[in-house]
Design an enzyme around this catalytic site. Structure first.
Site, PDB file in Angstrom:
ATOM      1  CG  LEU A  83      -2.159  -0.833   1.241  1.00  0.00           C
ATOM      2  CD1 LEU A  83      -2.838  -0.729   2.587  1.00  0.00           C
ATOM      3  CD2 LEU A  83      -3.102  -0.395   0.153  1.00  0.00           C
ATOM      4  CB  CYS A  84       1.071   4.236  -1.926  1.00  0.00           C
ATOM      5  SG  CYS A  84       1.800   5.894  -1.885  1.00  0.00           S
TER       6      CYS A  84
END
Length: 226
Positions: A83-84
């Protein structure tokens, strides 16, 4: 200290309906986490999204690592499932990304706050700096196609639901229990003894009436003699 903190968090999250967690090889530093989307307005409602969380030995001073085991078509999810998201970035301000310290990880954060942030991110993507550029372009330019990809991801995720696991729904997860009211009867209460007349009270009034009758009769006899 990390082991104790993680065990307490694990026990608390195990009671929640919106996630299904277990330890990987009985290792408290490695969790199998399933996010269950219970928001009926979400594109992912009814999905069961498996992920792997790994925690550093100095937790909670450093953030955990989170990765979806089945990658999603989403602007903020890398092709490998990572995830960012700001909350998983190391503490402190980052002048390169412009993220403030308050947006990033801090020791006061917990696993629950991370998971809730991820659930929120699914439906509120940050497209200004996407991890998946193509997904970001599709979201902005072809919403119908983007929704279809989300639907496909949601349906695929259901293949990961464990056998015998009962999937919660919005209705079952947030159903309010009706308050229980005990059946009550005045006949079962001692209050009746305080407010109701007793046999001794009735006898007392009967005695008073008898005395009044006797008094009136005596007065009448005196009048006759006179």
């Amino acid at each position: 200290m990390a082991e104790k903190i993680l065990m307490n968090e694990y026990k608390a999250l195990a009671k929640e309906t919106w996630t299904n967690i277990s330890l990987v090889r009985e290792n408290i530093f490695e969790w199998s986490v399933a996010l269950i989307v219970l928001n009926p307005d979400s594109l992912y409602y009814g999905g069961y999204f498996n992920a792997l969380m790994k925690f550093p030995s100095n937790y909670p001073f450093s953030p955990p690592d989170f990765r979806f085991e089945r990658p999603l078509w989403h602007p903020n999810v890398y092709p490998d499932g990572r995830l960012c998201v700001s909350i998983l970035h190391q503490p402190g301000e980052d002048s390169m990304s412009g993220e403030l310290a308050g947006e990033r990880w801090s020791p006061v954060q917990r696993v629950e706050s991370v998971l809730i942030s991820i659930l929120s991110l699914l439906d509120d993507a940050e497209v200004s700096s996407p991890a998946n550029v193509d997904a970001g372009v599709m979201l902005r330019g072809d919403l119908a196609a983007y929704k279809e990809r989300c639907r496909q991801d949601r349906e695929k995720s259901k293949e990961d639901i464990p056998a015998g696991f009962e999937m919660p729904t919005h209705e079952t997860a947030f159903k309010k229990e009706e308050p229980k009211h005990d059946d009550f009867s005045w006949s079962d209460s001692e209050v009746e003894d305080d407010f109701g007349g007793s046999d001794s009270d009735e006898e007392m009034f009967d005695d008073d009436d008898s005395e009044d009758d006797d008094g009136e009769g005596g007065d009448k006899e005196d009048e006759d003699e006179a």
